[in-house]
Design a protein around this motif. Structure first.
Motif, mmCIF file in Angstrom:
data_model
loop_
_atom_site.group_PDB
_atom_site.id
_atom_site.type_symbol
_atom_site.label_atom_id
_atom_site.label_comp_id
_atom_site.label_asym_id
_atom_site.label_seq_id
_atom_site.Cartn_x
_atom_site.Cartn_y
_atom_site.Cartn_z
ATOM 1 N N ALA A 1 30.792 11.657 11.185
ATOM 2 C CA ALA A 1 29.566 12.408 10.934
ATOM 3 C C ALA A 1 28.937 12.834 12.258
ATOM 4 N N LYS A 2 28.482 14.091 12.315
ATOM 5 C CA LYS A 2 27.794 14.605 13.495
ATOM 6 C C LYS A 2 26.391 15.042 13.111
ATOM 7 N N GLU A 3 25.392 14.512 13.834
ATOM 8 C CA GLU A 3 24.017 14.974 13.675
ATOM 9 C C GLU A 3 23.886 16.329 14.366
ATOM 10 N N GLU B 1 34.479 8.218 7.193
ATOM 11 C CA GLU B 1 33.754 9.432 7.552
ATOM 12 C C GLU B 1 33.570 9.543 9.063
ATOM 13 N N GLU C 1 23.626 16.685 8.846
ATOM 14 C CA GLU C 1 24.859 16.155 9.420
ATOM 15 C C GLU C 1 26.049 16.918 8.854
ATOM 16 N N ARG C 2 27.048 17.138 9.676
ATOM 17 C CA ARG C 2 28.350 17.600 9.213
ATOM 18 C C ARG C 2 29.226 16.368 9.064
ATOM 19 N N VAL C 3 29.776 16.175 7.869
ATOM 20 C CA VAL C 3 30.545 14.971 7.570
ATOM 21 C C VAL C 3 31.953 15.378 7.141
ATOM 22 N N THR D 1 29.515 0.974 10.994
ATOM 23 C CA THR D 1 29.353 2.209 11.751
ATOM 24 C C THR D 1 29.683 1.989 13.223
ATOM 25 N N GLY E 1 20.886 13.628 6.697
ATOM 26 C CA GLY E 1 20.955 12.269 7.178
ATOM 27 C C GLY E 1 19.612 11.768 7.644
ATOM 28 N N ARG F 1 25.236 17.467 4.920
ATOM 29 C CA ARG F 1 24.384 16.576 4.166
ATOM 30 C C ARG F 1 23.172 16.203 5.015
ATOM 31 N N ASP G 1 34.218 17.490 3.630
ATOM 32 C CA ASP G 1 33.848 18.444 4.683
ATOM 33 C C ASP G 1 32.575 19.096 4.181
ATOM 34 N N ARG H 1 32.124 6.043 10.278
ATOM 35 C CA ARG H 1 31.566 5.171 9.257
ATOM 36 C C ARG H 1 32.637 4.730 8.268
#
Length: 279
Positions: free
Chosen positions: A188-190, A186, A164-166, A82, A159, A157, A154, A199
């Motif tokens: 990923a945004k929290e 990936e 998160e948008r992945v 990561t 996290g 999910r 897209d 990742r």
């Protein structure tokens, strides 16, 4: 949480390898048979890339997914790397923001170190189902191996720090690859904090390689080279974010070559090109 405007497009150099990856045991899988073809022969001259890429369409994934993680973990390397990229404002990814830019690099396979790995694919091509020919580089050897993108991400999910948008995609190895396995890339945004992360999730093991030279060489150097690729991918994506490369364009042969900006290939009498070395 509100991120000050001066911090919205920052990038961090922090990267880490997640714990929990152990040394796999001896590969005990049943080998997937493949037919003999002339593309496998080592060559001192440049290979016919359009013909080899065209040939990938008839190749299958070279392992049984039912005998791979998460169903079976014995005998497999499992890796998670990561890299924290920075922050956006909380909420869904911003148009032309950090997630967008990182996703462009990931979707274009622009984060690879050309000294370790390059790729070509046919243009135009959808993401899912795209066959890519990878060129692994080690000493004077150029190993040409096929992979297929089998999923595009897209999704929203849950996290460790909330939703998160992945975005990203995954490829799997084809007949002739030195490895068997799957890699997932990936971004990923929290959504609650705005934190953005790149990742790499992967599982892999050595193929049952017939050629004793390649088999022993991969056993000695393969894992080391694989870890070098992961580290280089994280650093290269970080370094390319502030100045995104131009979109890769196909050459006269209809093939896209990535990463863009890499030194051009120059045939050398000392280079040995091996196509589909894993059979």
């Amino acid at each position: 949480m509100t991120i000050p405007s001066g911090q919205r497009r920052t990038w961090s150099t922090n990267w880490r390898r997640e714990p929990g990856a152990g040394r796999p045991s001896r590969n005990t899988s049943v080998r997937v048979p493949t037919s003999h073809d002339h593309h496998r022969r080592p060559a001192l001259r440049g290979p016919d890339l359009p013909a080899i890429v065209e040939d990938l369409g008839r190749r299958r994934i070279n392992y049984d997914e039912g005998q791979a993680p998460p169903h079976v973990t014995h005998g497999w390397h499992q890796d998670r790397w990561t890299l924290e990229l920075g922050y956006e404002q909380p909420g869904e990814p911003e148009p032309e923001g950090l997630v967008h830019d990182a996703g462009e690099l990931v979707n274009g396979y622009e984060f690879t170190d050309p000294a370790v790995l390059r790729a070509v694919y046919r243009y135009p091509a959808d993401v899912v189902g795209r066959d890519m020919l990878l060129q692994g580089r080690f000493a004077n050897f150029r190993f040409l191996m096929g992979v297929r993108i089998t999923s595009e991400l897209d999704e929203l999910r849950e996290g460790p720090n909330g939703p998160e948008r992945v975005v990203g995609w995954a490829y799997q190895t084809l007949d002739g690859h030195l490895e068997q396995g799957k890699l997932v890339y990936e971004v990923a945004k929290e959504l609650e904090t705005g934190r953005v992360e790149f990742r790499i999730d992967a599982y892999s093991r050595q193929s049952e390689i017939r050629n004793p030279l390649y088999r022993v060489g991969f056993a000695v150097f393969g894992r080391r080279t694989q870890l070098r690729f992961y580290r280089a991918a994280l650093g290269r994506l970080r370094d390319r974010l502030p100045n995104l490369p131009d979109t890769a364009e196909p050459g006269p042969d209809g093939l896209v070559r990535v990463p863009t900006g890499a030194p051009p290939e120059r045939a050398s009498w000392a280079e040995i090109h091996v196509v589909h070395p894993g059979v």
